[in-house]
Design a protein around this motif. Structure first.
Motif, PDB file in Angstrom:
ATOM      1  N   ARG A  59       0.766  -1.160   0.097  1.00 40.00           N
ATOM      2  CA  ARG A  59       0.083  -0.085  -0.023  1.00 40.00           C
ATOM      3  C   ARG A  59       0.953   1.256  -0.002  1.00 40.00           C
ATOM      4  NH1 ARG A  59      -5.417  -0.711   3.783  1.00 40.00           N
ATOM      5  NH2 ARG A  59      -6.265  -2.328   2.633  1.00 40.00           N
ATOM      6  N   LYS A  60       2.208   1.220   0.596  1.00 38.13           N
ATOM      7  CA  LYS A  60       3.038   2.315   0.355  1.00 38.13           C
ATOM      8  C   LYS A  60       3.685   2.526  -0.718  1.00 38.13           C
ATOM      9  CE  LYS A  60       3.334   3.002   5.603  1.00 38.13           C
ATOM     10  NZ  LYS A  60       4.168   2.937   6.727  1.00 38.13           N
ATOM     11  N   GLY A  61       3.445   1.409  -1.595  1.00 38.91           N
ATOM     12  CA  GLY A  61       4.327   1.495  -2.817  1.00 38.91           C
ATOM     13  C   GLY A  61       5.451   0.561  -3.114  1.00 38.91           C
ATOM     14  N   ILE A  62       5.629  -0.097  -4.177  1.00 34.98           N
ATOM     15  CA  ILE A  62       6.656  -1.043  -4.520  1.00 34.98           C
ATOM     16  C   ILE A  62       7.627  -0.042  -5.183  1.00 34.98           C
ATOM     17  CG2 ILE A  62       7.316  -3.033  -5.468  1.00 34.98           C
ATOM     18  CD1 ILE A  62       4.230  -4.038  -5.579  1.00 34.98           C
ATOM     19  N   PRO A  63       8.774  -0.213  -4.951  1.00 35.11           N
ATOM     20  CA  PRO A  63       9.955   0.605  -5.755  1.00 35.11           C
ATOM     21  C   PRO A  63       9.876  -0.050  -6.934  1.00 35.11           C
ATOM     22  CG  PRO A  63      11.106  -0.086  -3.591  1.00 35.11           C
ATOM     23  CD  PRO A  63       9.470  -0.783  -3.789  1.00 35.11           C
ATOM     24  N   ASN A  64      10.196   0.831  -7.986  1.00 33.51           N
ATOM     25  CA  ASN A  64      10.242   0.439  -9.447  1.00 33.51           C
ATOM     26  C   ASN A  64      11.205  -0.861  -9.757  1.00 33.51           C
ATOM     27  OD1 ASN A  64       8.806   0.685 -11.709  1.00 33.51           O
ATOM     28  ND2 ASN A  64       9.681   2.521 -12.201  1.00 33.51           N
ATOM     29  N   ARG A 257     -12.261   1.578  -4.870  1.00 36.23           N
ATOM     30  CA  ARG A 257     -11.603   2.623  -3.536  1.00 36.23           C
ATOM     31  C   ARG A 257     -11.249   3.806  -4.408  1.00 36.23           C
ATOM     32  NH1 ARG A 257     -11.399   2.029   1.321  1.00 36.23           N
ATOM     33  NH2 ARG A 257     -11.594  -0.034   2.226  1.00 36.23           N
ATOM     34  N   VAL A 258     -10.616   3.743  -5.496  1.00 36.42           N
ATOM     35  CA  VAL A 258     -10.078   4.727  -6.359  1.00 36.42           C
ATOM     36  C   VAL A 258     -11.039   5.608  -6.877  1.00 36.42           C
ATOM     37  CG1 VAL A 258      -8.613   5.488  -8.225  1.00 36.42           C
ATOM     38  CG2 VAL A 258      -7.805   3.695  -6.794  1.00 36.42           C
ATOM     39  N   ALA A 259     -12.194   5.002  -7.402  1.00 37.43           N
ATOM     40  CA  ALA A 259     -13.339   5.657  -8.019  1.00 37.43           C
ATOM     41  C   ALA A 259     -13.995   6.564  -6.935  1.00 37.43           C
ATOM     42  CB  ALA A 259     -14.235   4.618  -8.738  1.00 37.43           C
ATOM     43  N   LEU A 260     -14.332   5.560  -5.824  1.00 37.56           N
ATOM     44  CA  LEU A 260     -15.110   6.289  -4.731  1.00 37.56           C
ATOM     45  C   LEU A 260     -14.325   7.767  -4.119  1.00 37.56           C
ATOM     46  CD1 LEU A 260     -16.460   3.331  -2.883  1.00 37.56           C
ATOM     47  CD2 LEU A 260     -17.722   5.152  -3.930  1.00 37.56           C
ATOM     48  N   LYS A 301      -5.239   8.158   0.974  1.00 34.51           N
ATOM     49  CA  LYS A 301      -6.802   8.535   1.063  1.00 34.51           C
ATOM     50  C   LYS A 301      -7.621   7.430   0.461  1.00 34.51           C
ATOM     51  CE  LYS A 301      -7.150  13.549   1.375  1.00 34.51           C
ATOM     52  NZ  LYS A 301      -6.044  13.746   1.635  1.00 34.51           N
ATOM     53  N   ILE A 302      -7.275   6.605  -0.515  1.00 29.39           N
ATOM     54  CA  ILE A 302      -8.018   5.546  -1.104  1.00 29.39           C
ATOM     55  C   ILE A 302      -8.566   4.478   0.101  1.00 29.39           C
ATOM     56  CG2 ILE A 302      -7.197   5.818  -3.525  1.00 29.39           C
ATOM     57  CD1 ILE A 302      -6.262   3.082  -3.308  1.00 29.39           C
ATOM     58  N   PHE A 303      -7.710   4.719   0.940  1.00 32.16           N
ATOM     59  CA  PHE A 303      -7.794   3.500   2.146  1.00 32.16           C
ATOM     60  C   PHE A 303      -8.738   4.254   3.377  1.00 32.16           C
ATOM     61  CE2 PHE A 303      -4.366   1.515  -0.215  1.00 32.16           C
ATOM     62  CZ  PHE A 303      -5.045   0.206  -0.552  1.00 32.16           C
ATOM     63  N   PRO A 306     -13.143   6.323   1.459  1.00 34.34           N
ATOM     64  CA  PRO A 306     -14.420   5.553   1.079  1.00 34.34           C
ATOM     65  C   PRO A 306     -14.988   4.887   2.482  1.00 34.34           C
ATOM     66  CG  PRO A 306     -12.643   5.036  -0.543  1.00 34.34           C
ATOM     67  CD  PRO A 306     -12.001   5.696   0.720  1.00 34.34           C
ATOM     68  N   GLY A 307     -14.131   4.757   3.296  1.00 30.90           N
ATOM     69  CA  GLY A 307     -14.730   3.951   4.801  1.00 30.90           C
ATOM     70  C   GLY A 307     -14.457   2.412   4.485  1.00 30.90           C
ATOM     71  N   SER A 308     -15.065   1.611   5.160  1.00 27.92           N
ATOM     72  CA  SER A 308     -15.092   0.092   5.010  1.00 27.92           C
ATOM     73  C   SER A 308     -15.719  -0.287   3.548  1.00 27.92           C
ATOM     74  CB  SER A 308     -15.743  -0.352   6.121  1.00 27.92           C
ATOM     75  OG  SER A 308     -17.091  -0.524   5.912  1.00 27.92           O
TER      76      SER A 308
END
Length: 329
Positions: A59-64, A257-260, A301-303, A306-308
């Motif tokens: 969730r915090k991002g995978i390095p390239n 989640r992204v759309a909401l 924000k996406i987590f 939108p809440g649960s």
């Protein structure tokens, strides 16, 4: 300023270099910190067990430099590739369906015209790898064959993995497992999920749902490309890759989640719309600007926004929306 980003995409004329520079200098600090943590986690071996820690890291991002490997492992693509040695190459050497080849060829020049790596003049030109991956996939999954939108997804996979066979197995993970029935000829899964989003907006951002209904705007008009292209060409590259990190690990609910989050965050702006074209225009606008460029804060924000949002809720909504669509014929 560099007109071409690290992935080969040309930046638009109106690109805001100043705010991007400001964001990226902050983001670089995050990336450096994450890279050290990931290197420790992977410790030179190619296995990751699913765990809360891994989920948090993703969730915090995978390095390239680790992205292709981690996508392969967490999506199950790595296991499939290892269990089917030589399968990809056999698909390319086997009998071909001419109609399928024609459809794929038609889309080659339309795939990322703004990316220098996909130009005929590039060396190597990634069109060749893209063509192979799509041809192999079309023969592997005959029920899907080839459908527009797949070229963009396969293209992104090639940019990240730099490997045809890995791109093929990741495409298989997405189309075969993660996105249920998005690319089948009837696109029932895709249509269902657009309706599901509509239901979720009713629950979580009712004023926007009411506006859409009042002006007779169907969800498919404003969000179908979000779903078909998994936000490619809609959100900035870095942001799309961060979304995909989570998509490969947590599945299709990430798209909701992204759309909401986009809708909820811009609720007041969307509600200013007074007619049909206006609403469509607002939906185009909410995918631009610093909110989506700042991929690190966007992903946080996406987590939360939108809440649960459980898979159980989504599956229940999918059932009712699918039945409704089927009854409408």
């Amino acid at each position: 300023f560099c007109r071409v980003d690290p992935y080969g995409f040309e930046r638009p004329e109106d690109f805001d270099y100043a705010s991007y520079e400001a964001f990226f200098s902050r983001y670089l600090v995050v990336l450096t910190r994450r890279a050290i943590k990931w290197s420790k986690l992977l410790k030179g071996n190619n296995s990751i067990q699913k765990s809360l820690k891994v989920k948090r890291y993703i969730r915090k991002g995978i390095p390239n430099e680790h992205r292709a490997l981690v996508w392969m492992i967490v999506s199950g693509a790595q296991t499939n590739m290892e269990q089917n040695p030589g399968y990809y190459h056999r698909l390319l050497e086997g009998e071909k369906n001419d109609k399928l080849l024609e459809a794929i060829k038609t889309d080659m020049n339309r795939t990322f015209p703004d990316n220098v790596k996909f130009r005929k003049t590039a060396d190597p030109c990634l069109q060749h790898a893209l063509y192979n991956v799509l041809v192999a996939y079309g023969h592997h999954n005959k029920a899907v064959g080839y459908c527009q939108g797949m070229n963009f997804i396969a293209g992104y996979l090639i940019l990240i993995t730099k490997n045809e066979e890995e791109s093929f197995w990741l495409l298989d993970a997405l189309i075969g497992r993660i996105l249920p029935d998005y690319y089948s000829p009837a696109m029932l899964g895709l249509k269902t999920d657009q309706e599901v989003l509509g239901e979720l907006v009713k629950m979580k951002v009712p004023a926007v749902a009411e506006l859409m209904e009042r002006h007779g705007v169907m969800w498919t008009l404003v969000v179908s490309r979000w779903f078909i292209c998994l936000f490619i060409d809609i959100l900035p590259v870095e942001t799309v890759l961060r979304i995909w990190d989570c998509l490969f690990y947590e599945g299709s609910k990430i798209i909701f989640r992204v759309a909401l989050t986009l809708i909820k965050q811009h609720q007041a702006f969307i509600l200013e719309a007074t007619n049909f074209p206006d609403i469509c225009e607002k939906f185009k606008q909410i995918t631009k600007g610093t909110f989506v460029t700042e991929c690190h804060s966007f992903m946080q924000k996406i987590f939360t926004d939108p809440g649960s949002l459980s898979m159980a809720t989504i599956n229940k909504l999918r059932e009712t929306c699918r039945e409704k669509l089927l009854s409408q014929g």
